[in-house]
Write a protein that holds these residues in place. Structure first.
Motif, PDB file in Angstrom:
ATOM      1  N   ARG A  68       0.855  -1.085  -0.074  1.00  0.00           N
ATOM      2  CA  ARG A  68      -0.051  -0.084  -0.030  1.00  0.00           C
ATOM      3  C   ARG A  68       0.688   1.201  -0.055  1.00  0.00           C
ATOM      4  N   LYS A  69       0.515   2.181  -0.836  1.00  0.00           N
ATOM      5  CA  LYS A  69       1.412   3.592  -0.941  1.00  0.00           C
ATOM      6  C   LYS A  69       0.126   4.690  -1.377  1.00  0.00           C
ATOM      7  N   PRO A  70       0.494   5.725  -0.993  1.00  0.00           N
ATOM      8  CA  PRO A  70      -0.196   7.011  -1.322  1.00  0.00           C
ATOM      9  C   PRO A  70       0.217   7.203  -2.919  1.00  0.00           C
ATOM     10  N   ALA A  71      -0.854   7.851  -3.760  1.00  0.00           N
ATOM     11  CA  ALA A  71      -0.646   8.356  -5.088  1.00  0.00           C
ATOM     12  C   ALA A  71      -0.961   9.682  -5.087  1.00  0.00           C
ATOM     13  N   TYR A  72       0.152  10.269  -5.823  1.00  0.00           N
ATOM     14  CA  TYR A  72       0.145  11.991  -5.936  1.00  0.00           C
ATOM     15  C   TYR A  72       0.028  12.400  -7.456  1.00  0.00           C
ATOM     16  N   VAL A  73      -0.831  13.253  -7.861  1.00  0.00           N
ATOM     17  CA  VAL A  73      -0.835  14.001  -8.949  1.00  0.00           C
ATOM     18  C   VAL A  73      -0.374  15.354  -8.609  1.00  0.00           C
ATOM     19  N   TYR A  74       0.730  15.769  -9.073  1.00  0.00           N
ATOM     20  CA  TYR A  74       1.503  17.236  -8.529  1.00  0.00           C
ATOM     21  C   TYR A  74       1.595  18.233  -9.982  1.00  0.00           C
ATOM     22  N   ALA A  75       1.588  19.445  -9.319  1.00  0.00           N
ATOM     23  CA  ALA A  75       1.501  20.638 -10.418  1.00  0.00           C
ATOM     24  C   ALA A  75       3.062  20.731 -10.409  1.00  0.00           C
ATOM     25  N   SER A  76       3.358  20.987 -11.629  1.00  0.00           N
ATOM     26  CA  SER A  76       4.763  21.468 -12.111  1.00  0.00           C
ATOM     27  C   SER A  76       4.696  22.882 -12.439  1.00  0.00           C
ATOM     28  N   SER A  77       3.667  23.536 -12.395  1.00  0.00           N
ATOM     29  CA  SER A  77       3.669  24.851 -12.686  1.00  0.00           C
ATOM     30  C   SER A  77       2.287  25.719 -11.818  1.00  0.00           C
ATOM     31  N   GLU A  78       2.547  26.796 -11.254  1.00  0.00           N
ATOM     32  CA  GLU A  78       1.551  27.463 -10.720  1.00  0.00           C
ATOM     33  C   GLU A  78       0.069  27.401 -11.496  1.00  0.00           C
ATOM     34  N   GLU A  79       0.346  27.364 -12.606  1.00  0.00           N
ATOM     35  CA  GLU A  79      -0.957  27.487 -13.562  1.00  0.00           C
ATOM     36  C   GLU A  79      -2.103  26.158 -13.257  1.00  0.00           C
ATOM     37  N   SER A  80      -1.409  25.092 -12.660  1.00  0.00           N
ATOM     38  CA  SER A  80      -1.965  23.760 -12.462  1.00  0.00           C
ATOM     39  C   SER A  80      -2.768  23.825 -11.275  1.00  0.00           C
ATOM     40  N   VAL A  81      -2.503  24.877 -10.310  1.00  0.00           N
ATOM     41  CA  VAL A  81      -2.718  24.520  -8.913  1.00  0.00           C
ATOM     42  C   VAL A  81      -4.112  24.455  -8.800  1.00  0.00           C
ATOM     43  N   GLY A  82      -5.058  25.441  -9.667  1.00  0.00           N
ATOM     44  CA  GLY A  82      -6.379  25.461  -9.609  1.00  0.00           C
ATOM     45  C   GLY A  82      -6.908  24.206  -9.982  1.00  0.00           C
ATOM     46  N   ASP A  83      -6.564  23.329 -10.967  1.00  0.00           N
ATOM     47  CA  ASP A  83      -6.935  22.108 -11.405  1.00  0.00           C
ATOM     48  C   ASP A  83      -6.864  21.115 -10.263  1.00  0.00           C
ATOM     49  N   ILE A  84      -5.736  21.206  -9.661  1.00  0.00           N
ATOM     50  CA  ILE A  84      -5.270  20.184  -8.566  1.00  0.00           C
ATOM     51  C   ILE A  84      -6.368  20.320  -7.301  1.00  0.00           C
TER      52      ILE A  84
END
Length: 513
Positions: free
Chosen positions: A132-148
Motif C-alpha cells: 500500500r502506498k499513497p498516490a499523488y498528482v502534482y502540479a509542475s507549475s502555478e498554472e495547474s494549482v487550480g486544477d489540482i
C-alpha cells in the motif's frame, strides 16, 4: 545497444521490462484441433487472466484464454503497475462531462478493484510485492494549482479519501498535489502467473502461441485461429485493441499511444508514494523493491503510435531523471502502448446492444491494472447474468457529445492522414542509403516501400500498407518495428505482425532497388 540512426545516443540498460526480466517465461501449449468451451477470452493480459480466474471461481465449467504470444508479455507486462483509482486529473472532468452518478460509478469501481486485488493476494498467499502506498498528482507549475484543488474537491465529493498537499518530498519544485491515500503497487506478472495457475485445468485452458484470426456468428460463436477452431457460447475480446469490430464504429473511437519507461537506481532515498505530473510531458515516478535496494521506474513521454522519434523520448526521460537525482545506473528500458477512447473512459461490456454473446474490454488509458480488474468483475457478472451497478459508465455503445466530439473528429482526421500516407515522407531517397539495422519508407520504382536492412546487409522490402485497414506504417527507430499510426498495429522489422488489431503480416514487395 547502438542504433544506426542520425544520433549517437545509446539506449541505456537492458531492453526488457523489469517484470518480464524477473519472472520465468510461461509455457502453456497452443490449441490443437477444434475445441468447444462455455467462454473464450482472447488476450492473456490482466483482463483475460483475471476474468478467466473469476469465472472459474464462480463455477463456469469451461473457459479458454487464447493468447497470440505468451501470457502477460503484452501491455500488462510493460506497465508501471500502479494499482490506483487516481487516473490523473479525471474526476472533476467526469463530473462535468458525465454527471455525478456515472463519475461515482467510475470511482467506486476502481476503488473496488484495488480491494479485489488485495483480497486475492491475501486469500491465495500470492508473493507479488503488493504494498500500500499513497498516490499523488502534482502540479509542475502555478498554472495547474487550480486544477489540482478542483480535483481534490471532486474526489472528496465522490467519497474518495483525497487531500491537498502543499509540499512533496521530491527533489524538484512542485506547486501542490492531490493525494489519494491507501492505494497500492505490485509485480503484475507474479500476481497474474499465480492466477493463471489457479485457472488452468479441470476443463479450463490457457492456449499460448495461438493467434485469433476471425470471429463469426452470435451463438455459438466460432473463433478461427492459426492453430484450430474454437466454438464458445460467449466470447470476450481482451486483446488490447479489438480484432473484430462490427458494425465498425470502435476503430473511429479508439487510438493508441506509446510511452516510455526507464528502470533506474539512484543514490538518494526515494520517498514513500507514487507520483505523476499533471502537465505534459508526463513525468511519473514510483519505486520497486528489487534485490538489494530499489529500482525507480521513470515513465512518460507519451505520443500517438507511429509518430515521433522514439529514441528522443528515451533520451528526454534520461536527461530529466539525471537532472533531479544522482543516477547510479539505468538497468532497464522499455516502452508500452495503450488504447485510449475518445472520451477517456474504457469500453467494457457487449460489443453491440443486440448481440448477447460478444463482449469487449479496451481503452484503459494507461491505468489498466485497476480498470482491467474492473473489466473482469463487470464481464464476469454480465456472463453470469448478475446485475452490476458500474455497467452504465463503461457501456461501449455510449457516446458523450460534449466529451467526445472534438477527439472523435480528430481521430477520424488522423486515420485519414494515415490511410493516404500524408504524414509519411521518405527518410532516404534511395534504399541503398539504408544502413544495416535501419529501416525507412523509401520510393523504389515510383512506389512507397517499407525497407529494412538487416545486420548481414540483406534488404527486406515490404508493402507499407497495414493489414488492418491499409494505413501507411512508420519505422520505430528504438525497437526496430513498423508501427501503424492509425490504430496501433505493429510488425517486426521483416513484417511479421506482433500487435493487433492486424492479424496478418505485411506483404512482401517485389521491386528492384
Amino acid at each position: 545497444m547502438t542504433n544506426h540512426n542520425e544520433t549517437d545516443y545509446v539506449l541505456p540498460g537492458k531492453a526488457e521490462s523489469y517484470w518480464i526480466a524477473t519472472t520465468p517465461e510461461s509455457n502453456y501449449p497452443p490449441i490443437s484441433g477444434d475445441t468447444h468451451v462455455d467462454v473464450a477470452i482472447l488476450g492473456g493480459g490482466i483482463v483475460g487472466i483475471t476474468t478467466a480466474y473469476l469465472l472459474k471461481e464462480a463455477g463456469v465449467p469451461s473457459v479458454a484464454v487464447i493468447e497470440a504470444d505468451r501470457i502477460i508479455t503484452g501491455v500488462t507486462g510493460h506497465t508501471t503497475a500502479k494499482v490506483t483509482s487516481q487516473h490523473g486529473l479525471i474526476y472533476d472532468r467526469l463530473i462535468s462531462k458525465f454527471g455525478k452518478q456515472q463519475a461515482q460509478q467510475y470511482a467506486e469501481s476502481n476503488q473496488a478493484a484495488i480491494e479485489k486485488i488485495a483480497s486475492i493476494v491475501s486469500s491465495k498467499g500470492i508473493a507479488c510485492d503488493f504494498v500500500r502506498k499513497p498516490a499523488y498528482v502534482y502540479a509542475s507549475s502555478e498554472e495547474s494549482v487550480g486544477d489540482i484543488r478542483n480535483e481534490v474537491d471532486a474526489a472528496q465529493n465522490l467519497g474518495i479519501s483525497a487531500s491537498f498537499k502543499a509540499d512533496l518530498p521530491l527533489p524538484f519544485k512542485t506547486y501542490g498535489a492531490v493525494c489519494f491515500s491507501n492505494q497500492a503497487q505490485f509485480h503484475p506478472r507474479k500476481y497474474l502467473r499465480a492466477l493463471a495457475r489457479e485457472t488452468e485445468g479441470d476443463g479450463c485452458h490457457i492456449f499460448e502461441k495461438t493467434r485469433a484470426l476471425k470471429i463469426e456468428g452470435d451463438g455459438p460463436v466460432t473463433i478461427t485461429t492459426d492453430k484450430g477452431t474454437i466454438k464458445a457460447h460467449k466470447v470476450i475480446q481482451a486483446t488490447h485493441f479489438p480484432i473484430h469490430d462490427k458494425p465498425g464504429m470502435l476503430f473511429q473511437r479508439l487510438y493508441q499511444s506509446r510511452s516510455y519507461v526507464l528502470g533506474v537506481r539512484i543514490e538518494e532515498h526515494f520517498p514513500q508514494g507514487m507520483f505523476i505530473s499533471a502537465e505534459e510531458p508526463v513525468r511519473s515516478l514510483r519505486s520497486q523493491s528489487a534485490g538489494e535496494g530499489e529500482l525507480i521506474l521513470v515513465s512518460g513521454e507519451g505520443h500517438r503510435t507511429g509518430e515521433g522519434n522514439e529514441i528522443d523520448h528515451y533520451r528526454n526521460l534520461e536527461k530529466w531523471i539525471r537532472s533531479v537525482y544522482s543516477v547510479n545506473s539505468i538497468n532497464y528500458h522499455w516502452s508500452t502502448q495503450d488504447v485510449i477512447t475518445v472520451d477517456h473512459v474504457p469500453y467494457i461490456g457487449r460489443l453491440t446492444s443486440d448481440n448477447e454473446n460478444l463482449f469487449i474490454a479496451t481503452g484503459f488509458r494507461k491505468w489498466g491494472m485497476t480498470t482491467g480488474t474492473v473489466a473482469a468483475m463487470i464481464l464476469t457478472d454480465m456472463i453470469l447474468g448478475r446485475s452490476n451497478s458500474w455497467e452504465e459508465v463503461y457501456n461501449p455503445s455510449r457516446f458523450k457529445p460534449l466529451e467526445s466530439a472534438k477527439t472523435f473528429f480528430s481521430q477520424v482526421a488522423e486515420a485519414t492522414k494515415g490511410l493516404i500516407g500524408d504524414r509519411i515522407v521518405p527518410v532516404h531517397e534511395k534504399a541503398s542509403q539504408i544502413l544495416p539495422g535501419e529501416g525507412a519508407i523509401v520510393n523504389i520504382e515510383g512506389e512507397k516501400v517499407a525497407a529494412y536492412r538487416n545486420d548481414a546487409g540483406v534488404l527486406h522490402k515490404l508493402d507499407p500498407s497495414c493489414r488492418h485497414m491499409g494505413c501507411i506504417v512508420s519505422w520505430n527507430n528504438a525497437e526496430n518495428t513498423w508501427d501503424c499510426p492509425c490504430h496501433g498495429s505493429r510488425y517486426n522489422a521483416t513484417g511479421e505482425v506482433i500487435k493487433s488489431p492486424a492479424v496478418y503480416g505485411l506483404h512482401k514487395k517485389n521491386v528492384n532497388e
